[in-house]
Motif scaffolding. Sequence first.
Motif, PDB file in Angstrom:
ATOM      1  N   VAL A 127      29.462 101.214  80.444  1.00 30.02           N
ATOM      2  CA  VAL A 127      29.686 101.071  79.006  1.00 30.02           C
ATOM      3  C   VAL A 127      31.178 101.151  78.698  1.00 30.02           C
ATOM      4  O   VAL A 127      31.710 100.363  77.900  1.00 30.02           O
ATOM      5  N   PHE A 128      31.885 102.080  79.349  1.00 27.62           N
ATOM      6  CA  PHE A 128      33.330 102.196  79.171  1.00 27.62           C
ATOM      7  C   PHE A 128      34.032 100.886  79.532  1.00 27.62           C
ATOM      8  O   PHE A 128      34.866 100.386  78.774  1.00 27.62           O
ATOM      9  N   PHE A 129      33.705 100.325  80.704  1.00 29.35           N
ATOM     10  CA  PHE A 129      34.361  99.086  81.120  1.00 29.35           C
ATOM     11  C   PHE A 129      34.009  97.912  80.220  1.00 29.35           C
ATOM     12  O   PHE A 129      34.854  97.054  79.955  1.00 29.35           O
ATOM     13  N   ILE A 130      32.782  97.872  79.731  1.00 26.03           N
ATOM     14  CA  ILE A 130      32.408  96.805  78.804  1.00 26.03           C
ATOM     15  C   ILE A 130      33.228  96.908  77.520  1.00 26.03           C
ATOM     16  O   ILE A 130      33.777  95.912  77.035  1.00 26.03           O
ATOM     17  N   LEU A 131      33.316  98.113  76.968  1.00 26.98           N
ATOM     18  CA  LEU A 131      34.108  98.292  75.748  1.00 26.98           C
ATOM     19  C   LEU A 131      35.577  97.969  75.995  1.00 26.98           C
ATOM     20  O   LEU A 131      36.223  97.305  75.182  1.00 26.98           O
ATOM     21  N   ASN A 164      40.266  91.845  74.881  1.00 27.81           N
ATOM     22  CA  ASN A 164      39.925  90.498  74.442  1.00 27.81           C
ATOM     23  C   ASN A 164      40.697  90.175  73.158  1.00 27.81           C
ATOM     24  O   ASN A 164      40.411  90.725  72.098  1.00 27.81           O
ATOM     25  N   GLU A 165      41.668  89.297  73.251  1.00 24.25           N
ATOM     26  CA  GLU A 165      42.513  88.974  72.101  1.00 24.25           C
ATOM     27  C   GLU A 165      41.793  88.159  71.036  1.00 24.25           C
ATOM     28  O   GLU A 165      42.318  87.972  69.942  1.00 24.25           O
ATOM     29  N   LYS A 166      40.585  87.668  71.337  1.00 24.78           N
ATOM     30  CA  LYS A 166      39.803  86.947  70.333  1.00 24.78           C
ATOM     31  C   LYS A 166      39.134  87.914  69.351  1.00 24.78           C
ATOM     32  O   LYS A 166      38.738  87.507  68.262  1.00 24.78           O
ATOM     33  N   VAL A 167      38.998  89.163  69.759  1.00 23.11           N
ATOM     34  CA  VAL A 167      38.434  90.192  68.878  1.00 23.11           C
ATOM     35  C   VAL A 167      39.538  90.626  67.914  1.00 23.11           C
ATOM     36  O   VAL A 167      40.692  90.797  68.322  1.00 23.11           O
ATOM     37  N   PRO A 168      39.218  90.798  66.635  1.00 20.65           N
ATOM     38  CA  PRO A 168      40.250  91.211  65.670  1.00 20.65           C
ATOM     39  C   PRO A 168      40.944  92.506  66.078  1.00 20.65           C
ATOM     40  O   PRO A 168      40.327  93.421  66.631  1.00 20.65           O
ATOM     41  N   TYR A 169      42.226  92.577  65.763  1.00 19.77           N
ATOM     42  CA  TYR A 169      43.055  93.726  66.141  1.00 19.77           C
ATOM     43  C   TYR A 169      42.494  95.030  65.595  1.00 19.77           C
ATOM     44  O   TYR A 169      42.536  96.060  66.268  1.00 19.77           O
ATOM     45  N   PHE A 170      41.951  95.015  64.405  1.00 20.79           N
ATOM     46  CA  PHE A 170      41.383  96.212  63.778  1.00 20.79           C
ATOM     47  C   PHE A 170      40.275  96.813  64.644  1.00 20.79           C
ATOM     48  O   PHE A 170      40.238  98.018  64.881  1.00 20.79           O
ATOM     49  N   ILE A 171      39.388  95.977  65.137  1.00 23.55           N
ATOM     50  CA  ILE A 171      38.281  96.440  65.983  1.00 23.55           C
ATOM     51  C   ILE A 171      38.809  96.909  67.332  1.00 23.55           C
ATOM     52  O   ILE A 171      38.381  97.943  67.853  1.00 23.55           O
ATOM     53  N   ARG A 172      39.742  96.177  67.906  1.00 23.18           N
ATOM     54  CA  ARG A 172      40.315  96.543  69.203  1.00 23.18           C
ATOM     55  C   ARG A 172      41.010  97.897  69.125  1.00 23.18           C
ATOM     56  O   ARG A 172      40.852  98.748  70.004  1.00 23.18           O
ATOM     57  N   PHE A 173      41.805  98.100  68.076  1.00 26.18           N
ATOM     58  CA  PHE A 173      42.525  99.361  67.912  1.00 26.18           C
ATOM     59  C   PHE A 173      41.558 100.532  67.800  1.00 26.18           C
ATOM     60  O   PHE A 173      41.707 101.562  68.462  1.00 26.18           O
ATOM     61  N   ASN A 174      40.540 100.399  66.955  1.00 28.91           N
ATOM     62  CA  ASN A 174      39.591 101.486  66.751  1.00 28.91           C
ATOM     63  C   ASN A 174      38.739 101.738  67.992  1.00 28.91           C
ATOM     64  O   ASN A 174      38.411 102.886  68.294  1.00 28.91           O
ATOM     65  N   THR A 175      38.416 100.694  68.730  1.00 30.18           N
ATOM     66  CA  THR A 175      37.672 100.870  69.971  1.00 30.18           C
ATOM     67  C   THR A 175      38.506 101.643  70.983  1.00 30.18           C
ATOM     68  O   THR A 175      38.010 102.567  71.633  1.00 30.18           O
ATOM     69  N   LEU A 176      39.770 101.280  71.109  1.00 27.43           N
ATOM     70  CA  LEU A 176      40.638 101.987  72.046  1.00 27.43           C
ATOM     71  C   LEU A 176      40.825 103.440  71.635  1.00 27.43           C
ATOM     72  O   LEU A 176      40.807 104.348  72.473  1.00 27.43           O
ATOM     73  N   ILE A 195      37.751 105.281  72.643  1.00 25.75           N
ATOM     74  CA  ILE A 195      37.746 105.471  74.092  1.00 25.75           C
ATOM     75  C   ILE A 195      38.663 106.630  74.478  1.00 25.75           C
ATOM     76  O   ILE A 195      38.324 107.450  75.337  1.00 25.75           O
ATOM     77  N   LEU A 196      39.824 106.715  73.832  1.00 24.66           N
ATOM     78  CA  LEU A 196      40.747 107.817  74.119  1.00 24.66           C
ATOM     79  C   LEU A 196      40.138 109.167  73.753  1.00 24.66           C
ATOM     80  O   LEU A 196      40.326 110.160  74.471  1.00 24.66           O
ATOM     81  N   PHE A 197      39.391 109.218  72.653  1.00 24.40           N
ATOM     82  CA  PHE A 197      38.668 110.451  72.306  1.00 24.40           C
ATOM     83  C   PHE A 197      37.679 110.809  73.423  1.00 24.40           C
ATOM     84  O   PHE A 197      37.580 111.965  73.824  1.00 24.40           O
ATOM     85  N   GLY A 198      36.932 109.807  73.888  1.00 22.46           N
ATOM     86  CA  GLY A 198      35.951 110.041  74.946  1.00 22.46           C
ATOM     87  C   GLY A 198      36.584 110.508  76.239  1.00 22.46           C
ATOM     88  O   GLY A 198      36.047 111.394  76.919  1.00 22.46           O
ATOM     89  N   ILE A 199      37.735 109.941  76.578  1.00 22.99           N
ATOM     90  CA  ILE A 199      38.443 110.366  77.789  1.00 22.99           C
ATOM     91  C   ILE A 199      38.896 111.816  77.646  1.00 22.99           C
ATOM     92  O   ILE A 199      38.768 112.618  78.579  1.00 22.99           O
TER      93      ILE A 199
END
Length: 163
Positions: free
Chosen positions: A74-78, A85-97, A100-104
Amino acid sequence: MSRFGTADVKERFFGAAVYLFAIYDAIVLGGNLVLQIPALAPVFELLLLLVTPVTFIYSIFNSIVPLGFGSLVVFFILFLAVVRNEKVPYFIRFNTLQSILFGIAVSLISIIFSTIGGLGLIGGLVFVIVTGASLYCIAECAMGRYPEIPTVSAAAYSQLPRY
């Protein structure tokens, strides 16, 4: 408003939804806190209800992938399908990262304190901090703003350059 423009409703929803992964990671550490303070049981049950979709996703991957490496998948998929993936909007990418940092952070704290002892003591504190920060981020995403968490946001911005 937001740091890099406005986010539409879809971006706000998915930007907020990824923080459920961080809350899911922190709930494991918060179980002891509910035993110590029974008045928190309704809040804990509400959080468990909120993370039901994440629990379902993890259960699917844990049943497919042997040796309990479903969460790693799941981590690698996210990370690979969303953050890189630069096709995903920056807002979603930033919040996903950021999620992930919280999870780490939760995983590292869990590993360190389960090894040296004291996870029961610090687990409740980590649960409160990560859950509070995640709920703050969800609220900020719902308003279309980039949630700013000191150090975590700086790390996310440094890993996601704006083109």
